[in-house]
Write a protein that holds these residues in place. Sequence first.
Motif, short mmCIF file in Angstrom:
data_model
loop_
_atom_site.label_atom_id
_atom_site.label_comp_id
_atom_site.label_asym_id
_atom_site.label_seq_id
_atom_site.Cartn_x
_atom_site.Cartn_y
_atom_site.Cartn_z
N UNK A 1 -52.23 59.85 68.76
CA UNK A 1 -53.21 59.62 67.69
C UNK A 1 -53.59 60.94 67.02
N UNK A 2 -53.73 61.99 67.80
CA UNK A 2 -54.11 63.29 67.24
C UNK A 2 -52.98 63.83 66.37
N UNK A 3 -51.74 63.61 66.78
CA UNK A 3 -50.60 64.00 65.94
C UNK A 3 -50.62 63.30 64.60
N UNK B 1 -64.17 66.85 66.70
CA UNK B 1 -64.37 68.20 67.21
C UNK B 1 -63.46 69.19 66.48
N UNK B 2 -62.21 68.82 66.25
CA UNK B 2 -61.27 69.68 65.51
C UNK B 2 -61.79 69.95 64.10
N UNK B 3 -62.26 68.90 63.43
CA UNK B 3 -62.79 69.05 62.07
C UNK B 3 -63.97 70.02 62.08
N UNK B 4 -64.92 69.80 62.98
CA UNK B 4 -66.11 70.65 63.04
C UNK B 4 -65.72 72.10 63.35
N UNK B 5 -64.79 72.28 64.27
CA UNK B 5 -64.36 73.64 64.64
C UNK B 5 -63.65 74.34 63.50
N UNK B 6 -62.75 73.64 62.83
CA UNK B 6 -61.97 74.25 61.75
C UNK B 6 -62.86 74.60 60.56
N UNK B 7 -63.73 73.67 60.17
CA UNK B 7 -64.63 73.93 59.03
C UNK B 7 -65.63 75.02 59.39
N UNK B 8 -66.15 74.97 60.62
CA UNK B 8 -67.08 76.01 61.06
C UNK B 8 -66.44 77.39 61.05
N UNK C 1 -58.32 63.95 55.14
CA UNK C 1 -57.29 63.59 56.11
C UNK C 1 -57.79 62.60 57.14
N UNK C 2 -59.02 62.77 57.56
CA UNK C 2 -59.65 61.85 58.53
C UNK C 2 -59.72 60.43 57.95
N UNK C 3 -60.18 60.33 56.73
CA UNK C 3 -60.27 59.01 56.07
C UNK C 3 -58.89 58.40 55.90
#
Length: 186
Positions: free
Chosen positions: A122-124, A12-19, A40-42
């Motif tokens: 985990x999010x950190x 959700x963070x990735x989608x929000x930031x890129x969007x 970063x996710x990978x």
Amino acid sequence: MNKKISLLIVLFIIAGFVGMAFVLLGKIPAVVFSVASIGGFIFWLLTTYKTPIDTQKVIVPYLLAVVLFIIHVYEEYVTDFEVAMTDITGFHMLEKNFLTVAAFVAPILWIIGAILLIKKTHIGYYFLSFFFIAMTMAELAHFIFPFLEDGTFHYVSGMYTAALPLIPASYGIYITLTEIKRLNGN
């Protein structure tokens, strides 16, 4: 918080930031942010998602990279980064949109990331990976921008300080990989 919920929140963070980048800054910044957040996710999935490390070993390079990133954004601000991006992409980037993303939202995310990292969430750990990859890969896009603008190498806004956050971020990646290797007994 369990790993599966953390994984969904990160997506959700990735989608929000890129969007947000696409809407406010245009296609090229959105591509750069996509590379950083997905890279970063990978990196996160391959490292600290499976094997959390001692956050005290990476927090100083992380925070130093944040400080250098803010200095870099200041250079972008005083040298009219939004004008350079408008010239390169044809997408009219507003100064207030650039500042909203680069000088407000991004530093808030990185500082929240530091807090969550200290708390060993985990999010950190994702923010650690996202930020280190962003600083080591995405900031280097500044050295591609001149060629996108007119095909020659010349100064484009932010170029003088773009590599500064790369130094502590690269060291942070080195520490992360060294710790993962040590913890896995390799």
